[in-house]
Design an enzyme around this catalytic site. Structure first.
Site, PDB file in Angstrom:
ATOM      1  N   TYR A 129      -1.603   3.267  16.602  1.00  0.00           N
ATOM      2  CA  TYR A 129      -2.302   2.572  15.545  1.00  0.00           C
ATOM      3  C   TYR A 129      -3.559   3.168  15.642  1.00  0.00           C
ATOM      4  CZ  TYR A 129      -5.786  -0.849  14.381  1.00  0.00           C
ATOM      5  OH  TYR A 129      -6.874  -1.475  13.894  1.00  0.00           O
ATOM      6  N   SER A 142     -11.339   1.784  13.324  1.00  0.00           N
ATOM      7  CA  SER A 142     -11.021   0.604  14.530  1.00  0.00           C
ATOM      8  C   SER A 142     -11.531   1.591  15.639  1.00  0.00           C
ATOM      9  CB  SER A 142      -9.568   0.220  14.937  1.00  0.00           C
ATOM     10  OG  SER A 142      -9.366  -0.156  16.192  1.00  0.00           O
ATOM     11  N   LYS A 197      -5.581   5.455  12.387  1.00  0.00           N
ATOM     12  CA  LYS A 197      -6.989   5.305  11.953  1.00  0.00           C
ATOM     13  C   LYS A 197      -7.705   6.581  12.079  1.00  0.00           C
ATOM     14  CE  LYS A 197      -7.004   0.964  10.949  1.00  0.00           C
ATOM     15  NZ  LYS A 197      -7.160   0.171   9.664  1.00  0.00           N
ATOM     16  N   LEU A 200       0.658  -1.203   0.083  1.00  0.00           N
ATOM     17  CA  LEU A 200      -0.141   0.166   0.003  1.00  0.00           C
ATOM     18  C   LEU A 200       0.974   1.083   0.092  1.00  0.00           C
ATOM     19  CD1 LEU A 200      -2.487  -1.151   2.444  1.00  0.00           C
ATOM     20  CD2 LEU A 200      -3.252  -0.418   0.258  1.00  0.00           C
ATOM     21  N   SER A 218      -2.707  -3.841  11.715  1.00  0.00           N
ATOM     22  CA  SER A 218      -3.940  -3.991  12.423  1.00  0.00           C
ATOM     23  C   SER A 218      -3.678  -4.128  14.063  1.00  0.00           C
ATOM     24  CB  SER A 218      -4.503  -5.136  12.189  1.00  0.00           C
ATOM     25  OG  SER A 218      -4.013  -6.282  12.376  1.00  0.00           O
TER      26      SER A 218
HETATM   27  N1  NAD Z   1     -10.021  -7.792  13.322  1.00  0.00           N
HETATM   28  C1  NAD Z   1     -10.423  -6.877  14.184  1.00  0.00           C
HETATM   29  O1  NAD Z   1     -11.252  -7.288  14.862  1.00  0.00           O
HETATM   30  C2  NAD Z   1     -10.309  -5.627  13.914  1.00  0.00           C
HETATM   31  C3  NAD Z   1     -10.673  -4.505  14.878  1.00  0.00           C
HETATM   32  C4  NAD Z   1     -10.516  -3.213  14.506  1.00  0.00           C
HETATM   33  C5  NAD Z   1     -10.132  -2.935  13.124  1.00  0.00           C
HETATM   34  N2  NAD Z   1      -9.730  -3.616  12.366  1.00  0.00           N
HETATM   35  C6  NAD Z   1      -9.061  -3.529  11.048  1.00  0.00           C
HETATM   36  O2  NAD Z   1      -9.537  -4.229   9.928  1.00  0.00           O
HETATM   37  C7  NAD Z   1      -8.484  -4.416   8.991  1.00  0.00           C
HETATM   38  C8  NAD Z   1      -8.426  -6.036   8.910  1.00  0.00           C
HETATM   39  O3  NAD Z   1      -8.224  -6.565  10.026  1.00  0.00           O
HETATM   40  P1  NAD Z   1      -7.581  -8.170  10.125  1.00  0.00           P
HETATM   41  O4  NAD Z   1      -7.990  -8.311  11.446  1.00  0.00           O
HETATM   42  O5  NAD Z   1      -7.923  -8.764   9.036  1.00  0.00           O
HETATM   43  O6  NAD Z   1      -6.004  -7.681  10.004  1.00  0.00           O
HETATM   44  P2  NAD Z   1      -4.753  -8.492   9.686  1.00  0.00           P
HETATM   45  O7  NAD Z   1      -3.675  -8.014  10.265  1.00  0.00           O
HETATM   46  O8  NAD Z   1      -5.253  -9.812   9.747  1.00  0.00           O
HETATM   47  O9  NAD Z   1      -4.832  -8.263   8.024  1.00  0.00           O
HETATM   48  C9  NAD Z   1      -4.239  -7.102   7.570  1.00  0.00           C
HETATM   49  C10 NAD Z   1      -3.715  -7.168   6.143  1.00  0.00           C
HETATM   50  O10 NAD Z   1      -2.996  -6.474   5.780  1.00  0.00           O
HETATM   51  C11 NAD Z   1      -1.748  -6.664   4.910  1.00  0.00           C
HETATM   52  N3  NAD Z   1      -1.016  -5.536   4.923  1.00  0.00           N
HETATM   53  C12 NAD Z   1      -0.203  -5.060   6.241  1.00  0.00           C
HETATM   54  N4  NAD Z   1       0.452  -3.864   5.543  1.00  0.00           N
HETATM   55  C13 NAD Z   1       0.471  -3.805   4.442  1.00  0.00           C
HETATM   56  C14 NAD Z   1       1.093  -2.994   3.124  1.00  0.00           C
HETATM   57  N5  NAD Z   1       1.998  -2.094   3.536  1.00  0.00           N
HETATM   58  N6  NAD Z   1       0.555  -3.245   2.074  1.00  0.00           N
HETATM   59  C15 NAD Z   1      -0.303  -4.015   1.733  1.00  0.00           C
HETATM   60  N7  NAD Z   1      -1.085  -4.828   2.820  1.00  0.00           N
HETATM   61  C16 NAD Z   1      -0.505  -4.949   3.955  1.00  0.00           C
HETATM   62  C17 NAD Z   1      -1.429  -7.765   5.829  1.00  0.00           C
HETATM   63  O11 NAD Z   1      -0.370  -8.482   5.007  1.00  0.00           O
HETATM   64  C18 NAD Z   1      -2.502  -8.442   5.964  1.00  0.00           C
HETATM   65  O12 NAD Z   1      -2.929  -9.701   5.363  1.00  0.00           O
HETATM   66  C19 NAD Z   1      -7.356  -3.740   9.239  1.00  0.00           C
HETATM   67  O13 NAD Z   1      -7.347  -2.543   8.788  1.00  0.00           O
HETATM   68  C20 NAD Z   1      -7.659  -3.570  10.949  1.00  0.00           C
HETATM   69  O14 NAD Z   1      -6.976  -2.454  11.403  1.00  0.00           O
HETATM   70  C21 NAD Z   1      -9.728  -5.135  12.458  1.00  0.00           C
END
Ligand code: NAD
Length: 266
Positions: free
Chosen positions: A135, A110, A139, A51, A74
């Site tokens: 983090y 988030s 957001k 990204l 994340s």
């Molecule tokens: N899972 C939750 O409960 C939760 C809660 C609040 C917010 N979120 C947000 O939702 C989204 C998805 O969450 P998740 O739990 O699947 O997170 P995760 O960490 O499992 O997945 C994030 C993905 O982003 C990719 N990534 C990281 N840096 C990158 C970069 N520079 N370029 C391209 N890809 C990149 C990673 O390889 C990973 O596959 C995130 O943005 C997270 O902040 C999730």
């Protein structure tokens, strides 16, 4: 029905759990991540992309009419990682959208944007942010870009402040903020099909027994979560120690994010 949905962060936990549902929303799905994905269904294609790389992000947008932006860091991490993935990354994404007919964006924000509110407060998206981590600040930046790009350019974006989107809760905090994947999918579908979303922020949380957030400002979406963490209540209670009400981990909505050290000091 969307023609071509772009989902960033598709190799992550949320992306993996949403993938089996997305054929209900889009004819074709472009999965993107920095990590390879190989188990593709016929309606899916994969594009590896950091990204932080503006040109590569731009190249993802050809023919795209909806973007689900999950990609990035994340968790709490050193600032350089957050800067690339969540700050430069979200800027690159909105710039690419601006140059490609502005497909509607759903941005995975988030609960950590407001993690320094206490669990006794009922928070709504119009209240000042109180991020609990670098983090969380990243957001806030994403939501800020979403606000600017709507007011200035008309780019529509639904920012969803996700609670805890994992298969099941693991403690009282995650029981209160749990989000089931069917509810998440329904929210995304409404985000892409609503007549307008403008710049809207909503807490993405299922219909749990305890509720810290007020989504009435986004009622026009008609989103009524149907899942609940109640079914794990007995398990959560059976597997936890009693909490100390004066413990900051227990006081604040962000839990341990609110009390963790600066990542450089870990
Ligand atoms: N899972 C939750 O409960 C939760 C809660 C609040 C917010 N979120 C947000 O939702 C989204 C998805 O969450 P998740 O739990 O699947 O997170 P995760 O960490 O499992 O997945 C994030 C993905 O982003 C990719 N990534 C990281 N840096 C990158 C970069 N520079 N370029 C391209 N890809 C990149 C990673 O390889 C990973 O596959 C995130 O943005 C997270 O902040 C999730």
């Amino acid at each position: 029905m969307l023609k071509k949905l772009l989902m960033t962060g598709a190799a992550g936990g949320v992306g993996k759990s949403l993938r089996p549902l997305l054929h209900r929303l889009a004819e074709r799905v472009v999965l993107s991540d920095i990590t390879e994905i190989s188990d593709l269904s016929p309606h899916e294609t994969f594009r590896r992309c950091d990204l932080g790389d503006r040109a590569h992000v731009d190249a993802l947008f050809d023919g795209v009419d909806g973007v689900l932006h999950l990609g990035g860091i994340s968790l709490e991490k050193p600032f350089d990682l957050i800067l690339n993935g969540n700050i430069v990354g979200v800027y690159n994404l909105f710039e690419a959208a601006r140059h490609h007919d502005m497909p509607r964006i759903i941005f995975a924000s988030s609960n950590h944007v407001t993690g320094f509110y206490t669990r006794h407060e009922r928070v709504d998206p119009s209240m000042p942010v109180r991020p609990d981590s670098l983090y969380g600040v990243s957001k806030v930046f994403g939501e800020g870009i979403a606000s600017l790009y709507f007011d200035k350019f008309g780019q529509e974006c639904l920012s969803i402040r996700i609670g805890w989107c994992f298969p099941k809760p693991i403690n009282p905090r995650t029981q209160a903020i749990w989000l089931g994947v069917e509810d998440l999918f329904d929210l995304c579908e409404r985000g892409f099909t609503a007549p307008r979303v403008g710049h809207t922020i909503i807490y993405a949380v299922s219909d749990n027994e305890e509720m810290w957030w007020d989504n009435s400002s986004a009622a026009f979406l008609g989103w009524k979560p149907r899942q609940s963490s109640a079914r794990w209540r007995a398990d959560v209670l059976a597997n936890m120690k009693l909490e100390t009400p004066t413990d900051p981990d227990v006081i604040y909505q962000g839990g341990h994010f609110a009390t963790s050290k600066h990542p450089d000091d870990e």
